[in-house]
Design a protein around this motif. Structure first.
Motif, short mmCIF file in Angstrom:
data_model
loop_
_atom_site.label_atom_id
_atom_site.label_comp_id
_atom_site.label_asym_id
_atom_site.label_seq_id
_atom_site.Cartn_x
_atom_site.Cartn_y
_atom_site.Cartn_z
N SER A 73 -10.39 -9.00 58.29
CA SER A 73 -11.53 -9.21 57.16
C SER A 73 -12.79 -8.58 57.50
O SER A 73 -13.42 -8.61 58.83
CB SER A 73 -11.65 -10.32 56.94
OG SER A 73 -11.97 -11.34 57.74
N GLY B 76 -16.37 -10.03 57.53
CA GLY B 76 -16.76 -11.45 57.41
C GLY B 76 -16.06 -12.28 57.64
O GLY B 76 -14.66 -12.12 58.17
N GLY B 77 -15.86 -13.55 57.15
CA GLY B 77 -14.98 -14.69 57.13
C GLY B 77 -13.66 -14.33 56.18
O GLY B 77 -13.86 -13.63 55.19
N VAL C 111 -10.69 -16.19 53.68
CA VAL C 111 -10.33 -17.48 53.00
C VAL C 111 -9.00 -17.31 52.39
O VAL C 111 -8.85 -16.48 51.48
CB VAL C 111 -11.08 -18.34 51.83
CG1 VAL C 111 -10.83 -19.45 51.41
CG2 VAL C 111 -12.89 -17.75 52.56
N HIS D 239 -13.80 -7.44 48.03
CA HIS D 239 -13.66 -8.93 48.77
C HIS D 239 -12.21 -8.94 48.84
O HIS D 239 -11.84 -10.06 49.43
CB HIS D 239 -14.49 -9.99 47.93
CG HIS D 239 -15.95 -9.96 48.07
ND1 HIS D 239 -16.28 -10.41 49.30
CD2 HIS D 239 -16.58 -9.34 47.48
CE1 HIS D 239 -17.89 -10.31 49.03
NE2 HIS D 239 -17.76 -9.63 48.03
N GLN E 9 -12.20 -12.27 51.57
CA GLN E 9 -13.21 -11.88 52.60
C GLN E 9 -14.71 -12.38 52.10
O GLN E 9 -14.85 -11.95 50.99
CB GLN E 9 -13.11 -10.35 53.29
CG GLN E 9 -13.48 -9.47 52.33
CD GLN E 9 -13.07 -8.10 53.07
OE1 GLN E 9 -12.54 -7.95 54.26
NE2 GLN E 9 -13.66 -6.87 52.63
N SER E 10 -15.47 -12.86 53.10
CA SER E 10 -16.68 -13.14 52.32
C SER E 10 -17.84 -12.16 52.43
O SER E 10 -18.89 -12.38 52.00
CB SER E 10 -17.11 -14.31 53.51
OG SER E 10 -17.49 -13.82 54.77
N ARG E 11 -17.39 -10.94 53.04
CA ARG E 11 -18.49 -9.86 52.85
C ARG E 11 -17.74 -8.70 52.23
O ARG E 11 -16.49 -8.59 52.16
CB ARG E 11 -18.98 -9.45 54.26
CG ARG E 11 -19.94 -10.32 55.00
CD ARG E 11 -21.41 -10.36 54.03
NE ARG E 11 -22.29 -11.44 54.71
CZ ARG E 11 -22.15 -12.75 54.35
NH1 ARG E 11 -21.18 -13.10 53.45
NH2 ARG E 11 -23.21 -13.60 55.00
N ASN E 12 -18.55 -7.56 51.75
CA ASN E 12 -17.99 -6.45 51.06
C ASN E 12 -18.72 -5.10 51.50
O ASN E 12 -19.97 -4.95 51.44
CB ASN E 12 -18.56 -6.59 49.67
CG ASN E 12 -18.19 -5.75 48.51
OD1 ASN E 12 -17.62 -4.47 48.94
ND2 ASN E 12 -17.98 -6.01 47.26
#
Lengths: 231, 229
Positions: free
Chosen positions: A154, A156-157, A159, A173, A214-217
């Motif tokens: 991913s 970023g993080g 989920v 994302h 994912q927490s970033r794009n």
């Protein structure tokens, strides 16, 4: 397969202990380090028993991805005569998750999120509709099926979200999602908001299954950087 | 002097604590903050060591900024804080009676005057892989501050290991190294995305980073608008 995900969640890499006769497939360019007895071979990303026409198709997709901005569609396969260790890492900062794929299940993986697989896992290229290509959001998916280990990365993080009903995720994302889910790529609020809102394309999921978000794009990073470049 | 490193692994910051009269040299762009007891001088390396050409070599071939700043403590309690450009960790390698250290040029951050930093020309630059392969050679005694893109893994090498050139941070001299193609043939190595690898042999210390800056640059770079000129 014996594996370790280390240095997460920001800079995760995958360390795998290869035994003789076992093969690990990894995204091109992902190799960080390996023992000298590990042998690497490069292949077009097509199933091993794929026919001639599928290979031509895969090559075409590889070419399109290259032109439109994306990673190569080549993969590396690693084997080891004795015990051998190999480390693979993704390009962007972020985490790696392991997904055990069982027979009869499929996982769709955004191509940039595919890191590695092992066992009887086959990876095939799927396009999420022509519009996604021209929209620049590039929802190009790898359909992973079979039985074995799969590792996805991913930016970023990451989920996992258990969907039961309907759920909407920005295409930038999406890391991966259960093949049992129905999905449709669309713009958030019609063509006008697609062109002017900067909100890009979303993917609407229906059914039951897991989505990894994912927490970033990466698109967002690029659009933040672009106006700052010197002309 | 000593380096104190905070905020590893993602957003590391290093603070050099200097005694009166002590100085530290750092890559020109790395400075974050200075306490009031610090004098700054911009130069091309330690005074009296090496002529212009040696210094030019360090600047242009080493891929490091030509100008290094020297921070000297005028009074007690002097501190200089330093940060790299990208997200990642920093680590201190202590030079002493052991072997000197070969550092991938962009991984070098700072060292005191007791450490001499010189270049070693490494042959091909950017051929196929686009990864530059220039090493600085740090010798002498004292701490050397290194930065990584991503986290750092420290390996006590005893035997042989193949490492992607873009992931090498530094290794101690005495380890044998050769540049090799990653796959069976040249075309395969190119398609594999690995380009060149370093084949390292022997005993010593090796630092590698979990991310590859060049690869990151290409991934983001191809998505950016073209320069108009």
């Amino acid at each position: 397969m014996e594996h370790y995900i280390e240095h997460g969640p920001s800079f995760a890499w995958l360390r795998v202990k290869l035994r003789p006769g076992v093969e690990l497939q990894g995204e091109a360019g992902a190799m960080v380090r390996m023992d000298p007895q590990v042998v690497m071979t490069t292949h077009l990303n097509a199933p091993k028993n794929a026919g001639f026409f599928y290979k031509i198709w895969a090559l075409l997709v590889a070419f399109m991805r290259k032109v439109l901005g994306g990673e190569t569609m080549f993969v590396n396969r690693f084997t080891s005569a004795g015990q051998g260790e190999i480390v693979l890492a993704p390009t962007l900062s972020g985490h790696i998750i392991h997904h055990a794929l069982s027979a009869g299940r499929r996982l769709f993986v955004q191509t940039g999120s595919y890191l590695a697989s092992a066992g009887a896992v086959s990876t095939q290229v799927r396009l999420g509709g022509l519009r996604t290509l021209f929209g620049g959001e590039g929802l190009v998916l790898l359909e992973c099926s079979g039985e074995g280990d799969l590792w996805v990365n991913s930016y970023g993080g990451v989920v996992p979200i258990e969907v039961n009903g309907s759920f909407i995720v920005d295409t930038g994302h999406i890391v991966a999602f259960d093949g049992a889910l129905d999905f449709k790529v669309k713009s958030v609020g019609g063509i006008k908001s697609f062109l002017f809102s900067g909100e890009g394309l979303v993917c609407e999921f229906r059914g039951r299954g897991t989505i990894y978000v994912q927490s970033r794009n990466l698109k967002a990073l690029v659009s933040w950087l672009s106006p700052l470049l010197p002309s | 002097m000593h380096f104190e490193i905070q905020y590893n692994p993602a957003h590391s910051l290093a603070t050099a604590h200097l005694n009166v009269g002590e100085s530290v040299r750092a890559e020109a762009s790395a400075m974050v903050s200075l306490s009031s007891q610090v004098d700054v001088a911009t130069n091309t390396g330690p005074a009296g060591r090496g002529g212009f050409f040696q210094k030019a070599r360090r600047g242009f071939l080493g891929g490091e900024s030509f100008f290094q700043n020297t921070y000297r403590a005028r009074g007690p309690g002097a501190t200089v804080s330093l940060a790299p450009q990208l997200c990642g960790s920093m680590v201190v390698h202590e030079l002493g009676t052991g072997p000197s250290l070969l550092i991938q040029a962009s991984s070098y951050v700072a060292a005191p005057d007791s450490v001499d930093v010189d270049t070693q020309f490494q042959g091909f630059r950017g051929f196929l892989s686009g990864e530059s392969l220039f090493f600085l050679r740090a010798s002498g005694y004292g701490p050397v501050l290194l930065n990584a893109f991503g986290a750092i893994e420290t390996i006590d090498l005893d035997g042989e290991l193949i490492v992607d050139t873009g992931h090498v941070v530094a290794f101690t001299e005495g380890i044998e190294y050769s540049i090799d193609k990653a796959g069976g043939g040249w075309i395969q190595s190119f398609l594999s995305g690995e380009g060149f690898v370093l084949r390292l042999r022997g005993r010593g210390k090796l630092y590698i980073q979990t991310r590859n800056p060049t690869e990151f640059g290409h991934t983001v770079g191809v998505m950016l608008p073209a320069r108009s000129s």
